[in-house]
Design a protein around this motif. Structure first.
Motif, short mmCIF file in Angstrom:
data_model
loop_
_atom_site.label_atom_id
_atom_site.label_comp_id
_atom_site.label_asym_id
_atom_site.label_seq_id
_atom_site.Cartn_x
_atom_site.Cartn_y
_atom_site.Cartn_z
N SER A 104 0.90 -1.18 -0.07
CA SER A 104 0.01 0.00 -0.01
C SER A 104 0.89 1.48 -0.09
N ALA A 105 0.54 2.08 -0.87
CA ALA A 105 1.32 3.42 -1.02
C ALA A 105 0.94 4.57 0.10
N GLY A 106 0.25 3.65 1.14
CA GLY A 106 -0.23 4.68 2.26
C GLY A 106 -1.31 5.63 2.03
N LEU A 107 -1.43 6.69 2.76
CA LEU A 107 -2.83 7.39 2.78
C LEU A 107 -2.60 8.14 1.48
N ASP A 108 -3.93 8.10 1.23
CA ASP A 108 -4.17 8.94 -0.28
C ASP A 108 -3.92 10.34 -0.20
N LEU A 109 -2.80 10.86 -0.90
CA LEU A 109 -2.54 12.22 -0.73
C LEU A 109 -3.61 13.18 -1.20
N LEU A 110 -4.32 12.87 -2.16
CA LEU A 110 -5.29 13.45 -2.73
C LEU A 110 -6.69 13.66 -1.77
N PRO A 150 5.20 2.10 2.41
CA PRO A 150 5.67 3.30 2.95
C PRO A 150 4.23 3.89 4.02
N ALA A 151 4.76 4.75 4.96
CA ALA A 151 3.73 5.36 5.83
C ALA A 151 2.51 4.74 6.05
N GLY A 152 1.31 5.01 5.36
CA GLY A 152 0.12 4.55 6.04
C GLY A 152 0.12 2.95 5.81
N GLY A 153 0.67 2.71 4.75
CA GLY A 153 1.02 1.26 4.22
C GLY A 153 1.65 0.25 5.51
N LEU A 175 8.03 4.50 7.86
CA LEU A 175 7.07 5.76 8.23
C LEU A 175 7.81 6.86 7.71
N ASN A 176 7.74 7.07 6.34
CA ASN A 176 8.62 8.17 5.63
C ASN A 176 7.80 9.47 5.69
N GLU A 177 6.94 9.68 6.44
CA GLU A 177 6.32 11.30 6.36
C GLU A 177 7.10 12.41 6.47
N VAL A 291 4.35 19.54 -3.72
CA VAL A 291 5.60 19.56 -4.29
C VAL A 291 5.83 17.98 -4.35
N TYR A 292 5.37 17.16 -3.28
CA TYR A 292 5.55 15.67 -3.34
C TYR A 292 4.77 15.22 -4.34
N LEU A 293 3.45 15.62 -4.64
CA LEU A 293 2.67 15.15 -5.63
C LEU A 293 3.31 15.21 -7.03
N GLN A 298 6.64 13.80 -12.06
CA GLN A 298 7.72 14.06 -12.81
C GLN A 298 8.50 12.66 -12.88
N LYS A 299 8.48 12.09 -11.82
CA LYS A 299 9.13 10.55 -11.76
C LYS A 299 8.90 9.94 -12.99
N LYS A 300 7.44 9.96 -13.49
CA LYS A 300 7.06 9.21 -14.59
C LYS A 300 7.60 9.52 -15.90
N GLY A 301 8.20 10.88 -15.61
CA GLY A 301 8.96 11.46 -17.07
C GLY A 301 8.08 11.81 -17.95
C1 LIG Z 1 -0.62 15.37 12.74
C2 LIG Z 1 -0.09 14.40 11.55
C3 LIG Z 1 -0.84 14.93 10.60
C4 LIG Z 1 -0.27 14.25 9.24
C5 LIG Z 1 -0.36 12.88 9.01
C6 LIG Z 1 0.03 12.30 7.69
C7 LIG Z 1 0.18 10.85 8.00
C8 LIG Z 1 0.54 10.32 6.31
C9 LIG Z 1 0.62 8.97 5.93
C10 LIG Z 1 0.78 8.83 4.65
O1 LIG Z 1 0.76 7.68 4.39
S1 LIG Z 1 1.29 9.79 3.38
C11 LIG Z 1 1.77 8.86 2.00
C12 LIG Z 1 2.81 8.48 1.85
N1 LIG Z 1 3.31 7.45 0.78
C13 LIG Z 1 4.19 7.94 0.01
O2 LIG Z 1 5.24 8.58 0.33
C14 LIG Z 1 4.07 6.94 -1.23
C15 LIG Z 1 4.18 7.85 -2.55
N2 LIG Z 1 4.25 7.04 -3.79
C16 LIG Z 1 5.29 6.35 -3.95
O3 LIG Z 1 6.42 6.55 -3.61
C17 LIG Z 1 5.08 5.63 -5.52
O4 LIG Z 1 3.82 5.86 -5.97
C18 LIG Z 1 5.17 4.11 -5.21
C19 LIG Z 1 4.28 3.68 -3.98
C20 LIG Z 1 6.75 3.58 -4.82
C21 LIG Z 1 4.71 3.43 -6.60
O5 LIG Z 1 5.54 3.98 -7.61
P1 LIG Z 1 5.14 3.65 -9.07
O6 LIG Z 1 6.23 4.07 -10.14
O7 LIG Z 1 4.83 2.22 -9.19
O8 LIG Z 1 3.77 4.22 -9.12
P2 LIG Z 1 3.70 5.96 -9.34
O9 LIG Z 1 3.82 6.31 -10.99
O10 LIG Z 1 4.74 6.72 -8.55
O11 LIG Z 1 2.25 5.92 -8.92
C22 LIG Z 1 1.18 5.76 -9.63
C23 LIG Z 1 0.01 6.74 -9.52
O12 LIG Z 1 -0.51 6.62 -8.15
C24 LIG Z 1 -0.20 7.96 -7.64
N3 LIG Z 1 0.10 7.83 -6.10
C25 LIG Z 1 1.41 7.21 -5.60
N4 LIG Z 1 1.28 7.27 -4.37
C26 LIG Z 1 -0.10 7.95 -3.73
C27 LIG Z 1 -0.31 8.09 -2.64
N5 LIG Z 1 0.05 7.90 -1.58
N6 LIG Z 1 -1.77 9.05 -2.85
C28 LIG Z 1 -2.24 9.37 -3.78
N7 LIG Z 1 -1.71 9.02 -4.95
C29 LIG Z 1 -0.52 8.14 -5.08
C30 LIG Z 1 0.79 8.62 -8.17
O13 LIG Z 1 0.86 10.02 -8.21
C31 LIG Z 1 0.53 8.10 -9.69
O14 LIG Z 1 -0.65 8.91 -10.04
P3 LIG Z 1 -1.06 9.29 -11.75
O15 LIG Z 1 0.32 10.12 -12.03
O16 LIG Z 1 -0.90 8.00 -12.29
O17 LIG Z 1 -2.27 9.96 -11.75
#
Ligand SMILES: CCCCCCC/C=C/C(=O)SCCNC(=O)CCNC(=O)[C@H](O)C(C)(C)COP(=O)(O)OP(=O)(O)OC[C@H]1O[C@@H](n2cnc3c(N)ncnc32)[C@H](O)[C@@H]1OP(=O)(O)O
Length: 301
Positions: A104-110, A150-153, A175-177, A291-293, A298-301
Motif C-alpha cells: 500500500s502506498a499509504g494514505l491517499d495524498l489527494l 510506506p507511511a500508512g501502508g 514511516l517516511n512522512e 511539491v511531493y505530488l 515528474q518521476k514518470k517522466g
Molecule cells: C498530525 C499528523 C498529520 C499528518 C499525518 C499524515 C500521515 C501520512 C501518512 C501517509 O501515508 S502519506 C503517503 C505516503 N506515501 C508515499 O510517500 C508513497 C508515494 N508513492 C510512491 O512513492 C510511489 O507511487 C510508489 C508507491 C513507490 C509506486 O511507484 P510506481 O512508480 O509504481 O507508481 P507511481 O507512478 O509513482 O504512482 C502511480 C499513481 O499513483 C499515484 N500515487 C502514488 N502514491 C500515492 C499516494 N500515497 N496517494 C495518492 N496517489 C498516489 C501517483 O501520483 C500516480 O498517479 P498518476 O500520475 O498515475 O495519476
C-alpha cells in the motif's frame, strides 16, 4: 471490540453504487471469484476463505494502481473487517495486496491536498478507525507484505500481529512522512516504538527511513523476510502456529499488550482529528504535499 464508527451514513452512501455490481454484494461469490468459493468483499477488497486453512480469510487489497488508502478504500476495508469480526467461522486474516509490487502506498495524498476541513476530518476519522479495527482485532492478523509499504501502508503492516515481507529490495517499509514534509501522528509513532524500540523509532521517524527487507528484518519492523513466492505460504504456516493457541487466552493477551496504546487515541479521537485538520490545512503543509505530488508525476517522466 465494537468501535464507534461514525461512518454509517458514509458507508451506506459509498456502498450503494457497488451493491449493483453482480455478485459483489457481501456474502455471495464475487464475479470471477471461481465456482463455489464463498468469498465476499467489494470492488477494492476481495475476501476469500483460505482453501487450505479452515477459519482463515485472505483479504486482498485491490485499489490500483498503488492501494492508496482513499476514503472509499478505507470504508470498504472497514466493512470487510467488521464482517470478518462478526463471522465466527473466521479466526484469522491474512492481509495482502493484489497490486503488483505494492502493498500500500499509504494514505491517499489527494484526500489531504486541496480538501476542505470537513472532508479532512471525515477522512482522518476513517484512518483512525482502520488502525483501531486492525490493531485491536480479536482475530489473528498477519501481513503478507508483497510490495512496497510506506507511511500508512507501514502503519497497516505494523498493526498486524505478525509481518512477513517478500525479499525484494524494492519492497521497502517505513514511516517516511518527514520526506513529504509532514509528520506521523503520535499513534503511528507509538506503534513503531512498540515494534522496534524508542531509539530506532526516533531515528527512523526523523529521517523518514524506508527500510529495505534485510534492514527491516534487522531492526524488527518485520518478523520474517522470505522469497517473494513464499510470502503467502509462510503467512499461512505462521497463522497455523498462532491459531494453535486458544482464542480467548490469545485475545485477552493481545488486548493486555495493545489496549494502553490504543487508549491513548481512543481517549482523544476528536482532539486528534482537530489536530490533523489544523496541521494538514496549513499553507506550508499544503505546499509540501503539492511539491511531493509533483515529484511523483515528474518521476514518470
Ligand atoms: C498530525 C499528523 C498529520 C499528518 C499525518 C499524515 C500521515 C501520512 C501518512 C501517509 O501515508 S502519506 C503517503 C505516503 N506515501 C508515499 O510517500 C508513497 C508515494 N508513492 C510512491 O512513492 C510511489 O507511487 C510508489 C508507491 C513507490 C509506486 O511507484 P510506481 O512508480 O509504481 O507508481 P507511481 O507512478 O509513482 O504512482 C502511480 C499513481 O499513483 C499515484 N500515487 C502514488 N502514491 C500515492 C499516494 N500515497 N496517494 C495518492 N496517489 C498516489 C501517483 O501520483 C500516480 O498517479 P498518476 O500520475 O498515475 O495519476
Amino acid at each position: 471490540m465494537a468501535l464507534t464508527v461514525g461512518l454509517r451514513p458514509l458507508t451506506r452512501a459509498l456502498l450503494r453504487p457497488w451493491a449493483r455490481v453482480p455478485g459483489a454484494a457481501l456474502g455471495r461469490p464475487a464475479a470471477g471469484s471461481g465456482d463455489g468459493v464463498r468469498c465476499f468483499g467489494s470492488p477494492r477488497v476481495l475476501v476469500e476463505p483460505d482453501p487450505a486453512a479452515v477459519g482463515v480469510a485472505v483479504m486482498k487489497m485491490r485499489n490500483p494502481p498503488v492501494n492508496s488508502l482513499s476514503l472509499e478504500f478505507l470504508t470498504e476495508l472497514l466493512i470487510s473487517l467488521e464482517k470478518l469480526e462478526n463471522d465466527k467461522t473466521f479466526r484469522g486474516i491474512i492481509i495482502t495486496s493484489d497490486c503488483p509490487g505494492i502493498f500500500s502506498a499509504g494514505l491517499d495524498l489527494l484526500e489531504m491536498y486541496g480538501r476542505d476541513p470537513a472532508h479532512c476530518a471525515e477522512y482522518w476519522k476513517a484512518v483512525q478507525e482502520l488502525w483501531l479495527r486492525v490493531y485491536l482485532s480479536n482475530l489473528v492478523v498477519i501481513g503478507a507484505i508483497n510490495g512496497i509499504s510506506p507511511a500508512g501502508g507501514c502503519l497497516l503492516s505494523l498493526s498486524c500481529d505478525y509481518r512477513v515481507l517478500a525479499n525484494n529490495p524494492k519492497y521497502a517499509i517505513g514511516l517516511n512522512e518527514t520526506l513529504l514534509g509532514i509528520i506521523a501522528p503520535f499513534w503511528f509513532k507509538d506503534v513503531l516504538v512498540n515494534t522496534i524500540g524508542h531509539r530506532a523509532a526516533e531515528r527512523a521517524l526523523q529521517l523518514g527511513f524506508l527500510f529495505p527487507p534485510s534492514d527491516a528484518l534487522q531492526v524488527g519492523i518485520v518478523d520474517q523476510v522470505v522469497p517473494e513466492d513464499q510470502v503467502q505460504s509462510t503467512a499461512r504456516s505462521v497463522m497455523a502456529q498462532w491459531l494453535a493457541i486458544p482464542d480467548h487466552a490469545r485475545q485477552l493477551t493481545k488486548n493486555l499488550v495493545r489496549k494502553p496504546t490504543a487508549d491513548r487515541l481512543l481517549q482523544q479521537r476528536d482532539a486528534d482529528i482537530q489536530n490533523f485538520v489544523r496541521f494538514i490545512s496549513r499553507d506550508s503543509i499544503q505546499k509540501s504535499l503539492h511539491v511531493y505530488l509533483e515529484k511523483l508525476k515528474q518521476k514518470k517522466g
